[in-house]
Design an enzyme around this catalytic site. Structure first.
Site, short mmCIF file in Angstrom:
data_model
loop_
_atom_site.label_atom_id
_atom_site.label_comp_id
_atom_site.label_asym_id
_atom_site.label_seq_id
_atom_site.Cartn_x
_atom_site.Cartn_y
_atom_site.Cartn_z
N ASP A 141 0.83 -1.21 0.00
CA ASP A 141 0.00 0.00 0.00
C ASP A 141 0.87 1.26 0.00
O ASP A 141 2.00 1.27 0.47
CB ASP A 141 -0.94 0.02 1.20
CG ASP A 141 -0.20 -0.02 2.54
OD1 ASP A 141 0.78 -0.76 2.62
OD2 ASP A 141 -0.63 0.66 3.48
N GLU A 142 0.28 2.31 -0.52
CA GLU A 142 0.78 3.69 -0.41
C GLU A 142 2.22 3.86 -0.89
O GLU A 142 3.04 4.50 -0.21
CB GLU A 142 0.62 4.19 1.04
CG GLU A 142 -0.82 4.30 1.47
CD GLU A 142 -1.00 5.02 2.80
OE1 GLU A 142 -1.96 5.79 2.91
OE2 GLU A 142 -0.18 4.81 3.72
N LEU A 143 2.55 3.33 -2.05
CA LEU A 143 3.83 3.67 -2.65
C LEU A 143 3.76 5.11 -3.13
O LEU A 143 2.93 5.45 -3.97
CB LEU A 143 4.13 2.75 -3.83
CG LEU A 143 5.45 3.04 -4.56
CD1 LEU A 143 6.63 2.61 -3.70
CD2 LEU A 143 5.49 2.34 -5.92
#
Length: 828
Positions: free
Chosen positions: A522-524
């Protein structure tokens, strides 16, 4: 003079003063107060102007130079000069900031006060977003800090302090609004005897009476389950003797008519036949035993023997997956806390603990061969060497001994957790977050690399996760700029394999095979990998130019690695999604690359254009666990109230909103297809721990909201969800609230008094010269005062309208005399 004063403070710091829990703090007083909200074209959603008030309590002056005050602030702080240029506000790393004197700063004499304006780039209504855990550091001793123990967040008391943006959809909660919200529909006089609601329930004539301990007869292989039931029965019979002629309890495994779920069970109770519990599997037997336990009286009520109603139950869950995600990385939770959380989950038939073991702020599990993961990545505190340990975060402060900033599970600890879960028929799915949210691992392996380089040891870069020449510029949602694994380094995959092999071995030894690993995903942040020479070379090799190709390449390799170990992959929704434009706005769309690969997606983002993302992913063919942030994120504050702990970025999430969640009717453009419905495998409550320091806060954030999840995940789809019917939904909600207040929580008060679940503030309404009061849960005791003091266990009971004059305070109490937060109203 400056050198003398600095040396005096340095002497104080090094002469035995400690930042530990029982040590001396800095000789300073600090107050944070919200001044007002500010709205402009640049800040349409608002920002907050606050005030730091610093008082020197030492007999010596605070010098003009040579010191800094550090603090964590989730809301952030606008950087630069303040106090007319006398001090500077700087970011240290992510949400750790410091205030230090600028060139024109004058020494702060003993007893003098300094006031510094802080501008937070968002509205700071919730106290957990304000500065936390401030401490003093001297330039001459950068690796040590003195906690400022005399620190207070002053509660807002003026309207301008909590002003909301024009047209705000949700106003602040008030005692009056709570009074209206707590209004309940009428419910049946007789409550259901079980929770969650069973699939089929039939009350029969008569009762079963035991005046002595009954015999428990168990089929071969069920000795552990029989012993568990006997442990629950023994306290009900003080003599401990098996009663002669008592109808027995029979435990067995076998098919349950009409049910396919492996957790199905049938429970029959009769006056002569005794108790017969038959289940499809040991997991089903565990769920049936919890139902039987709920029918048993507490020890206090069992003085004249035990009576059980004659009945027949056939039960099975709506969803195969009923989970809780517990984050132990942001703030660590002890082994004892995890064991008790598993016990709590088992009571209400949850079957999966998703354990978030790593993140930017902590690595929490011993991995053989990689001691730096816990020596560096498992400790937080003030540091001179940035690779000695992680910096403070989320209230952990400067001290390495802080039990929530520092800590990890030893191999033996983890085995004990797994074995306890196995006895409760709860699966533990570990999460190792990658490639982003990985700063603890990245810095630990960077520390390992540097140490081995200095010592001349071979294989210094064997497990390195970052490339020294990477100049990529990015910033995560949590403000990190150096927390992403590099997908072009062979050492990255060597690291992942080392961790996976260790996890698999521990699970095998504990008797709980590791069938699935959650790999985060998640959330790169945008910009990651773009200036990495190794990544650019890999893109050329792949014949691609977009870094999204690196994402697919990374998880192709990670999944292949897992598959070789016989382990399936799971991840947050971004693992199976691509960035896309949806109706002219940025959003996420299903990524076909990972379809049909036995990848399970946990979908949290149901905001904005992603409101229906879970359905789009399920319709596309991904096995999907629903974990919507606006309904099942238990780190959200209960109410829009500055006195409430928790986050506010997704929603304010009270008990009724959890119960009202309709898994098959989430809003959005795309509905759930028949095929998509089959791909929704379950629900998960999520508790990230940025604001959770300790078991009491954990209990308050989980309970009783966890019961709303349990009902939605186990009980059959209600009619009011299949065909929305507000009145029917209101009646069901009222019945749920009645059951909690009159049945479930009183039982916890008796059997688990140390479980400090949240007791909601009452609703109050003034009518003429009297005050009306309502508890959120029927059955809770209300007490009041009229002199402005908080209600106590011996304060007058609320038994109708309150006619006393003055500052009225009302609080709800549990059966052990523990009070919730009071509500206040003036009755002049």
């Amino acid at each position: 003079m400056r050198a003398l004063l600095t040396s005096l403070l340095l002497g104080l710091l090094l002469s035995g003063a400690s930042a530990g829990p029982s040590g001396e703090g800095a000789p300073l007083r600090l107050r944070w107060e919200l001044e007002r909200s500010q709205f402009s074209a640049e800040h349409p959603e608002g920002r907050s102007r606050a005030l730091f008030t610093l008082t020197n309590l030492d007999r010596r002056a605070l010098p003009a130079q040579g010191w800094s005050i550090y603090f964590s602030a989730m809301a952030g702080v606008e950087l630069g000069p303040a106090l007319e240029g006398q001090v500077l506000l700087e970011r240290v790393v992510a949400t750790l900031f410091r205030l230090r004197p600028a060139a024109g700063f004058q020494p702060l004499d003993s007893g003098q006060t300094l006031r510094v304006v802080l501008l937070h780039p968002e509205l700071v209504l919730m106290p957990d977003k304000a500065p936390q855990a401030p401490y003093l550091v001297l330039d001459e001793a950068p690796g040590r800090g003195l906690a400022i123990r005399d620190y207070q967040l002053l509660p807002p008391s003026r309207p301008e302090q909590t002003e909301l943006p024009p047209g705000a959809a949700l106003p602040l909660a008030t005692p009056q609004s709570l009074y209206q919200r707590y209004a309940q529909a009428a419910v049946p006089a007789e409550l259901p005897p079980l929770f969650p609601t069973p699939l089929q329930y039939r009350r029969l004539a008569g009762t079963l009476h035991w005046d002595g301990l009954p015999e428990v007869r168990a089929a071969p292989g069920l000795a552990a389950q029989a012993e568990q039931l006997q442990a629950w029965l023994r306290p009900l019979f003080p003599s401990g003797q098996v009663g002669r002629g008592q109808p027995a309890v029979q435990l067995s495994l076998g098919p349950v008519a009409g049910q396919r779920s492996p957790e199905a069970y049938a429970l029959s109770i009769g006056a002569r036949q005794g108790v017969r519990l038959r289940a499809v599997s040991p997991a089903g037997l565990a769920r049936g035993l919890q139902s039987l336990r709920m029918l048993l009286p507490t020890a206090v009520l069992a003085r004249q023997g035990v009576e059980l109603p004659a009945l027949h139950i056939v039960d099975a869950p709506r969803y195969a997956y009923r989970g809780l995600m517990l984050d132990v990385a942001r703030n660590f939770q002890s082994k004892a806390t995890l064991l008790s959380t598993l016990d709590l989950m088992a009571r209400y038939k949850l079957n999966t603990l998703h354990l978030h073991l790593s993140d930017d702020e902590g690595w929490r599990l011993e991995i053989p061969g990689l001691p730096e993961l816990t020596e560096v990545g498992g400790r937080r505190g003030q540091q001179a060497d940035p690779l000695a340990q992680l910096p403070p975060a989320y209230g952990s402060g400067p001290d390495l001994a802080d039990p929530y900033g520092s800590g990890h599970y030893s191999r033996a600890d983890y085995l004990e957790i797994l074995r306890h879960a196995a006895t409760l028929q709860i699966e533990v799915i570990p999460e190792i977050d990658m490639p982003a949210h990985a700063r603890a691992a990245v810095k630990a392996m960077e520390s390992r690399w540097q140490r081995r380089l200095r010592s001349g040891a071979a294989g210094a870069d064997e497990f390195l996760l970052s490339e020294p020449g990477d100049r990529s510029v990015y910033r995560s949602a949590q403000l990190y700029t150096d927390h992403v694994m590099n997908p072009a380094l062979p050492s990255t995959y060597a690291f992942v394999e080392q961790v996976v092999v260790a996890l698999k071995a521990m699970h095998a030894e504990a008797g709980m095979p590791l069938r699935r690993l959650h790999v985060g995903g998640d959330e790169l942040p945008a910009g990651a990998w773009e200036q990495s020479p190794a990544c650019q070379a890999l893109l050329k090799q792949l014949g691609a130019s977009d870094t999204e190709a690196l994402w697919d390449h990374f998880f192709d390799r990670v999944q292949a690695l897992l598959r070789r170990q016989g382990i399936a992959a799971a991840g947050w929704e971004e693992l199976g999604a691509r960035k896309a434009m949806l109706a002219g706005e940025p959003g996420l769309a299903p990524n076909p690359h990972f379809l049909r690969r036995d990848i399970r997606l946990y979908v949290w983002n149901n905001t904005g254009t992603n409101a229906d993302l879970a359905y789009r992913l399920a319709n596309a063919g991904y096995a999907t666990v629903l974990a919507p942030a606006t309904r099942l994120y238990f780190d959200m504050a209960h109410q829009k109230d500055p006195a409430e702990p928790g986050h506010d970025w997704a929603a304010f999430l009270d008990l009724d909103q959890v119960f009202d969640f309709m898994p098959t009717r989430m809003p959005g453009r795309q509905g759930l297809s028949a095929e998509g419905r089959r791909h929704i495998i379950g629900l998960e409550a999520t508790l990230f721990s940025e604001t959770v320091r300790g078991p009491e806060r954990l209990a308050q954030m989980l309970m009783p909201r966890l019961l709303g999840l349990a009902e939605r995940a186990w009980a059959a789809e209600p009619g009011w969800e299949r065909l929305p019917h507000p009145a029917a939904q209101a009646r069901a909600r009222a019945l749920f609230m009645q059951q909690l207040g009159s049945q479930l929580l009183p039982r916890l008060d008796a059997e688990w008094p140390a479980l400090h679940y949240r007791i909601a503030p009452p609703g109050l309404l003034r009518q003429g010269d009297r005050v009306l009061a309502r508890a959120q849960l029927p059955g809770m005791t209300l007490r009041y005062t009229s002199d402005g003091s908080p209600p106590r266990p011996d304060s007058p009971l609320v038994q109708g309208p309150i006619t006393a004059r003055g500052r009225i305070g009302v609080a709800a109490f549990d059966r052990n005399g523990r009070a919730g937060r009071p509500s206040w109203i003036d009755n002049p």
